[in-house]
Enzyme design. Structure first.
Site, PDB file in Angstrom:
ATOM      1  N   LYS A  58       0.845  -1.201   0.000  1.00 38.03           N
ATOM      2  CA  LYS A  58       0.000   0.000   0.000  1.00 38.03           C
ATOM      3  C   LYS A  58       0.876   1.246   0.000  1.00 38.03           C
ATOM      4  CE  LYS A  58      -3.889  -2.407   1.952  1.00 38.03           C
ATOM      5  NZ  LYS A  58      -4.589  -2.938   3.107  1.00 38.03           N
ATOM      6  N   GLN A 102      -5.444  -1.966   9.094  1.00 37.91           N
ATOM      7  CA  GLN A 102      -5.244  -3.274   8.468  1.00 37.91           C
ATOM      8  C   GLN A 102      -5.910  -4.379   9.294  1.00 37.91           C
ATOM      9  OE1 GLN A 102      -3.884  -3.727   5.429  1.00 37.91           O
ATOM     10  NE2 GLN A 102      -4.247  -5.913   5.567  1.00 37.91           N
ATOM     11  N   ASP A 125     -11.545   2.253   3.086  1.00 40.72           N
ATOM     12  CA  ASP A 125     -11.889   0.836   2.891  1.00 40.72           C
ATOM     13  C   ASP A 125     -13.368   0.681   2.528  1.00 40.72           C
ATOM     14  OD1 ASP A 125      -9.869  -1.115   3.141  1.00 40.72           O
ATOM     15  OD2 ASP A 125      -9.754  -0.833   5.309  1.00 40.72           O
TER      16      ASP A 125
END
Ligand code: GUN
Length: 291
Positions: A58, A102, A125
């Site tokens: 990322k 995460q 997200d």
């Protein structure tokens, strides 16, 4: 046995590269016009090796398109309140436009509480109930990256979803459920299958679009695939030979499908790309209009 032609292999790396090049231009424009650089905060808790790899990728993706990424690492034993305090600080930080925690989280931390603590406009997200609700209502704002990437792959091959029968295998909040909403919005007729689904092979045989998100190597057999179908393989499994394998038996399925995604190099490169797209979108939505 009849002889079939091989499917066209959808190259996710190429599609991702094209989208990243566009994002790079948008980032330059944001800097020139508004003097802002999109910023993504990535929060990693603990030492999960797969999570560390994802987080590193990322950060690389951000660098490639000119997004500032800031990594925050908390120890495996960190408490939920420590994490919530960090999120509260990031929610208030002007230079942070996107926040990603995460997953999976250590067991002392409740993922729902954490996801709901993220400001919806920074939830890149697309997991916050606000963003999930918007998607379900057909008025999406920030959308989950993997299914969003799948929609971009379908666009890239100019596949008309309208009126098609789609079968999704897997009902997770991250892939299966949002995938269903996105395909439904494009007027597909959607069936969401899972581990308790009866006559799964027959359901898949009726599908023009198959999205496999189960997490089991070669779970979907070639003879489940309707001739001419589009097969999207979201699975990333560690194969017996040490490599990566999808959820679909690629060799068999590619003899029947019209289009198929490989693993690796299909959906994978799209997920991070859509995270970058969401971060740019979040930065734009947080622009304060000049008086
Ligand atoms: N872990 C595996 N996939 C994801 C994802 O898409 N987002 C986050 N935050 N964690 C993940």
């Amino acid at each position: 046995m009849e002889k079939y032609n091989r499917a066209f292999i959808i190259n996710g790396k190429d599609v991702a590269a094209r989208l990243r090049a566009e994002l790079k231009k948008e980032v330059v424009l944001l800097r020139e016009k508004y003097s802002i650089t999109p910023g993504l905060a990535v929060v990693l808790i603990g030492e999960n090796p797969a999570s560390k790899v994802y987080v590193r990728n990322k950060a690389r993706g951000c660098e490639e398109v000119g997004i500032t990424s800031i990594q925050h690492t908390l120890p495996e034993g960190a408490s939920q309140s420590e994490l919530l305090a960090l999120i509260a600080r990031l929610n208030g930080a002007k230079d942070v436009h996107g926040i990603l925690v995460q997953l999976p989280l250590p067991k002392q931390i409740d993922p729902e509480t954490v996801i709901e603590a993220i400001a919806p406009e920074k939830d890149v997200d697309g997991f916050h109930p606000y963003n999930m609700g918007r998607l379900m209502a057909g008025i999406p704002v920030l959308q989950p990256c993997t299914p969003y990437g799948v929609m971009k792959l379908l666009e890239a091959i100019d596949f008309k979803v309208d009126g098609k029968d789609a079968v999704i295998i897997g009902r997770s909040n991250i892939v299966g459920k949002p995938m269903a909403m996105m395909l439904l919005k494009k007027n597909a007729t959607v069936t969401v299958c899972h581990s308790k689904t009866a006559y799964l092979p027959d359901k898949v045989r009726a599908a023009d679009i198959v999205v496999a998100a189960i997490g089991r190597e070669k779970f979907v057999k070639g003879d489940w695939i309707k001739e001419g179908a589009v097969v999207i393989d979201v699975g990333i499994n560690r194969a017996k030979d040490g490599g990566l394998a999808g959820d679909v038996d690629f060799e068999e399925a590619s003899l029947r499908a019209a289009y198929i995604t490989p693993v690796p190099g299909g959906v994978g490169p799209m997920t991070i790309t859509m995270l970058l797209a969401n971060t740019v979108q979040a930065a734009k939505s947080q622009l304060i209009p000049l008086a």
